[in-house]
Motif scaffolding. Structure first.
Motif, short mmCIF file in Angstrom:
data_model
loop_
_atom_site.label_atom_id
_atom_site.label_comp_id
_atom_site.label_asym_id
_atom_site.label_seq_id
_atom_site.Cartn_x
_atom_site.Cartn_y
_atom_site.Cartn_z
N ILE A 128 -21.32 -116.97 33.33
CA ILE A 128 -21.36 -115.60 33.84
C ILE A 128 -21.69 -114.63 32.71
N GLY A 132 -25.30 -114.83 31.69
CA GLY A 132 -26.24 -114.40 32.71
C GLY A 132 -26.92 -115.54 33.44
N GLY A 167 -23.60 -116.37 38.44
CA GLY A 167 -23.67 -115.33 39.45
C GLY A 167 -23.99 -113.96 38.86
N GLY A 168 -23.79 -113.78 37.58
CA GLY A 168 -24.08 -112.50 36.95
C GLY A 168 -25.56 -112.15 37.00
N GLY A 216 -27.71 -112.93 39.40
CA GLY A 216 -28.02 -112.45 40.75
C GLY A 216 -27.60 -111.01 40.94
N LEU A 217 -26.43 -110.66 40.42
CA LEU A 217 -25.94 -109.29 40.52
C LEU A 217 -26.85 -108.34 39.73
N LEU A 218 -27.28 -108.75 38.57
CA LEU A 218 -28.17 -107.93 37.75
C LEU A 218 -29.50 -107.68 38.48
N LEU A 266 -30.01 -107.70 41.69
CA LEU A 266 -29.72 -106.82 42.82
C LEU A 266 -29.62 -105.36 42.38
N VAL A 267 -28.93 -105.11 41.28
CA VAL A 267 -28.78 -103.75 40.77
C VAL A 267 -30.14 -103.17 40.35
#
Length: 127
Positions: free
Chosen positions: A67, A70, A73-74, A76-78, A80-81
Motif C-alpha cells: 500500500i 503504491g 489498493g493505494g 487504484g485510489l490514486l 481515481l483521485v
C-alpha cells in the motif's frame, strides 16, 4: 546461542499485537528460526505457534509495504483521485455564479411549490 520465546503470545491464531517492540522481537526470532533453527529450545507446539506468528507478520508487512509503495489498493485510489480532478478541471464552468436566477424568479418558484403542496390551485394574476 539460546533464545527465550516465552514472551510470545499464547495463540498463533489471534491477531498480532501492534506494539513495535513486540513486532521487532518477533522479527528477530523469525530471522533466527530461519538462520539457526536449533538455537530455539522449545516444544514442537511452541515452535509451530511461533511459525504461525512469523507467517502473519510477513503477510502484514508485505501488505502494508504494498500500500505504501503504491502497488496495492493505494494505486487504484490514486488513479481515481487523479481522474476526478481531471474531470472537474475539464468540466468546470466559472460563470455558474453569474447565472443564478433573480429574486422574482425565486419568488415565483417558491409560491408554485407552496401551492402544489397546499392542494389549492395556484393563484394567477389577471393582466
Amino acid at each position: 546461542v539460546r533464545c527465550d520465546i516465552s514472551w510470545t503470545s499464547a495463540s498463533g491464531e489471534g491477531p498480532l499485537p501492534l506494539s513495535k517492540t513486540y513486532r521487532d522481537g518477533l522479527r528477530k526470532l523469525c530471522k533466527m528460526m530461519v538462520e539457526n533453527p536449533k538455537s530455539i529450545q522449545k516444544s514442537e507446539a511452541e515452535i509451530a505457534n511461533l511459525r504461525k506468528q512469523c507467517v502473519k507478520l510477513e503477510k502484514e508487512e508485505s501488505h502494508s509495504s504494498a500500500i505504501v509503495s503504491g502497488t496495492g489498493g493505494g494505486l487504484g485510489l490514486l488513479v481515481l483521485v487523479v481522474a476526478a480532478v481531471a474531470f472537474f478541471l475539464r468540466n468546470r464552468d466559472l460563470s455558474t455564479f453569474s447565472q443564478l436566477p433573480d429574486k422574482a424568479t425565486i419568488e415565483r418558484a417558491r409560491k408554485a411549490r407552496l401551492h402544489r403542496f397546499s392542494m389549492k390551485p395556484p393563484v394567477q394574476k389577471m393582466k
